[in-house]
Design a protein around this motif. Structure first.
Motif, PDB file in Angstrom:
ATOM      1  N   PRO A  41       0.725  -1.077   0.009  1.00 31.29           N
ATOM      2  CA  PRO A  41      -0.039   0.029  -0.090  1.00 31.29           C
ATOM      3  C   PRO A  41       0.873   1.349  -0.024  1.00 31.29           C
ATOM      4  O   PRO A  41       1.797   1.228   1.045  1.00 31.29           O
ATOM      5  CB  PRO A  41      -0.711  -0.095   1.265  1.00 31.29           C
ATOM      6  CG  PRO A  41      -0.928  -1.753   1.617  1.00 31.29           C
ATOM      7  CD  PRO A  41       0.389  -2.154   1.159  1.00 31.29           C
ATOM      8  N   GLY A  42       0.398   2.190  -0.803  1.00 34.70           N
ATOM      9  CA  GLY A  42       1.167   3.356  -1.071  1.00 34.70           C
ATOM     10  C   GLY A  42       2.426   3.229  -1.566  1.00 34.70           C
ATOM     11  O   GLY A  42       3.044   4.558  -1.784  1.00 34.70           O
ATOM     12  N   GLN A  43       3.010   2.263  -2.089  1.00 35.65           N
ATOM     13  CA  GLN A  43       4.335   1.945  -2.762  1.00 35.65           C
ATOM     14  C   GLN A  43       3.949   1.748  -4.346  1.00 35.65           C
ATOM     15  O   GLN A  43       2.814   1.171  -4.647  1.00 35.65           O
ATOM     16  CB  GLN A  43       5.227   0.865  -2.211  1.00 35.65           C
ATOM     17  CG  GLN A  43       5.399   1.364  -0.701  1.00 35.65           C
ATOM     18  CD  GLN A  43       6.170   2.601  -0.498  1.00 35.65           C
ATOM     19  OE1 GLN A  43       7.063   2.717  -1.386  1.00 35.65           O
ATOM     20  NE2 GLN A  43       5.891   3.212   0.267  1.00 35.65           N
ATOM     21  N   ASP A  44       4.907   2.184  -5.184  1.00 32.04           N
ATOM     22  CA  ASP A  44       4.915   1.714  -6.620  1.00 32.04           C
ATOM     23  C   ASP A  44       5.095   0.055  -6.823  1.00 32.04           C
ATOM     24  O   ASP A  44       5.550  -0.197  -5.760  1.00 32.04           O
ATOM     25  CB  ASP A  44       5.947   2.477  -7.380  1.00 32.04           C
ATOM     26  CG  ASP A  44       5.966   3.925  -7.323  1.00 32.04           C
ATOM     27  OD1 ASP A  44       6.843   4.552  -7.577  1.00 32.04           O
ATOM     28  OD2 ASP A  44       4.703   4.521  -7.148  1.00 32.04           O
ATOM     29  N   ARG A  45       4.449  -0.189  -7.826  1.00 33.18           N
ATOM     30  CA  ARG A  45       4.799  -1.462  -8.252  1.00 33.18           C
ATOM     31  C   ARG A  45       6.342  -2.066  -8.544  1.00 33.18           C
ATOM     32  O   ARG A  45       6.732  -1.306  -9.055  1.00 33.18           O
ATOM     33  CB  ARG A  45       3.654  -2.072  -9.599  1.00 33.18           C
ATOM     34  CG  ARG A  45       3.392  -3.436  -9.381  1.00 33.18           C
ATOM     35  CD  ARG A  45       2.212  -3.933 -10.528  1.00 33.18           C
ATOM     36  NE  ARG A  45       0.937  -3.462  -9.811  1.00 33.18           N
ATOM     37  CZ  ARG A  45      -0.040  -3.591 -10.399  1.00 33.18           C
ATOM     38  NH1 ARG A  45      -0.118  -4.317 -11.365  1.00 33.18           N
ATOM     39  NH2 ARG A  45      -1.272  -3.173  -9.552  1.00 33.18           N
ATOM     40  N   GLU A  46       6.706  -2.941  -7.756  1.00 31.19           N
ATOM     41  CA  GLU A  46       8.128  -3.180  -7.821  1.00 31.19           C
ATOM     42  C   GLU A  46       8.284  -4.505  -8.545  1.00 31.19           C
ATOM     43  O   GLU A  46       7.760  -5.467  -8.549  1.00 31.19           O
ATOM     44  CB  GLU A  46       8.596  -3.518  -6.506  1.00 31.19           C
ATOM     45  CG  GLU A  46      10.128  -3.750  -6.446  1.00 31.19           C
ATOM     46  CD  GLU A  46      10.294  -4.348  -4.869  1.00 31.19           C
ATOM     47  OE1 GLU A  46      11.731  -4.052  -4.542  1.00 31.19           O
ATOM     48  OE2 GLU A  46       9.408  -4.725  -3.952  1.00 31.19           O
ATOM     49  N   PHE A  47       9.426  -4.267  -9.717  1.00 26.66           N
ATOM     50  CA  PHE A  47       9.668  -5.604 -10.243  1.00 26.66           C
ATOM     51  C   PHE A  47      10.566  -6.648  -9.416  1.00 26.66           C
ATOM     52  O   PHE A  47      11.232  -6.141  -8.651  1.00 26.66           O
ATOM     53  CB  PHE A  47      10.926  -5.059 -11.347  1.00 26.66           C
ATOM     54  CG  PHE A  47      11.767  -6.536 -12.133  1.00 26.66           C
ATOM     55  CD1 PHE A  47      12.846  -6.443 -11.667  1.00 26.66           C
ATOM     56  CD2 PHE A  47      11.155  -6.967 -12.981  1.00 26.66           C
ATOM     57  CE1 PHE A  47      13.443  -7.626 -12.059  1.00 26.66           C
ATOM     58  CE2 PHE A  47      11.627  -8.014 -13.559  1.00 26.66           C
ATOM     59  CZ  PHE A  47      12.937  -8.301 -13.219  1.00 26.66           C
ATOM     60  N   ALA A  92       3.316  -8.489   0.718  1.00 27.58           N
ATOM     61  CA  ALA A  92       2.842  -7.663  -0.585  1.00 27.58           C
ATOM     62  C   ALA A  92       1.723  -8.618  -1.603  1.00 27.58           C
ATOM     63  O   ALA A  92       1.519  -9.656  -1.062  1.00 27.58           O
ATOM     64  CB  ALA A  92       3.842  -7.368  -1.512  1.00 27.58           C
ATOM     65  N   VAL A  93       1.113  -7.843  -2.239  1.00 32.36           N
ATOM     66  CA  VAL A  93       0.220  -8.476  -3.330  1.00 32.36           C
ATOM     67  C   VAL A  93       1.229  -8.499  -4.507  1.00 32.36           C
ATOM     68  O   VAL A  93       2.151  -7.720  -4.889  1.00 32.36           O
ATOM     69  CB  VAL A  93      -0.899  -7.369  -3.718  1.00 32.36           C
ATOM     70  CG1 VAL A  93      -1.598  -8.343  -4.666  1.00 32.36           C
ATOM     71  CG2 VAL A  93      -1.739  -7.163  -2.525  1.00 32.36           C
TER      72      VAL A  93
END
Length: 122
Positions: A41-47, A92-93
């Motif tokens: 939540p609140g973070q960019d999607r991470e590789f 995370a999701v």
């Protein structure tokens, strides 16, 4: 219409393992490079990791190297993410994605799944 469906998420204790699956329908997985991302939540999607359609080029984000393994079974139209030695910060999701250019940037992915939630308890 290509669709991706993730499964395998859940609650696991720190140090434990999970295997995520992503099944592709409406298309042939061998035509695509496949990737895993995660987002809190609140973070960019991470590789996290990707693998080219031939299975010969594999990339990992530094924090998961040696712990996570991406693999694919073209016969089952499915890509996997084996996650070992899980840490609280892995919570995370997790999303799988498909693209045609072996990219790492989320904006360059062609298709996305809806995600599966992984919770690592400390």
């Amino acid at each position: 219409q290509v669709q991706l469906v993730e499964s395998g998420g859940g609650l696991v204790q720190a140090g434990g393992s999970l295997r995520l699956s992503c099944r592709v329908s409406g298309g042939t997985i061998s035509e695509y490079n496949m990737a895993w991302f995660r987002q809190t939540p609140g973070q960019d999607r991470e590789f996290i990791a990707n693998m080219d359609r031939f299975g010969t080029t594999i990339n990992y984000e530094d924090s998961v190297k040696g712990r996570f393994t991406i693999s694919r079974d073209n016969g089952r139209n499915t890509v996997y993410l084996e996650m070992n030695s899980l840490k609280f910060e892995d919570t995370a999701v997790y999303y799988c994605a498909a693209d045609r250019i072996i990219a790492r940037a989320p904006r360059l992915m062609d298709y996305w799944g809806k995600g599966t939630l992984v919770i690592v308890s400390s």
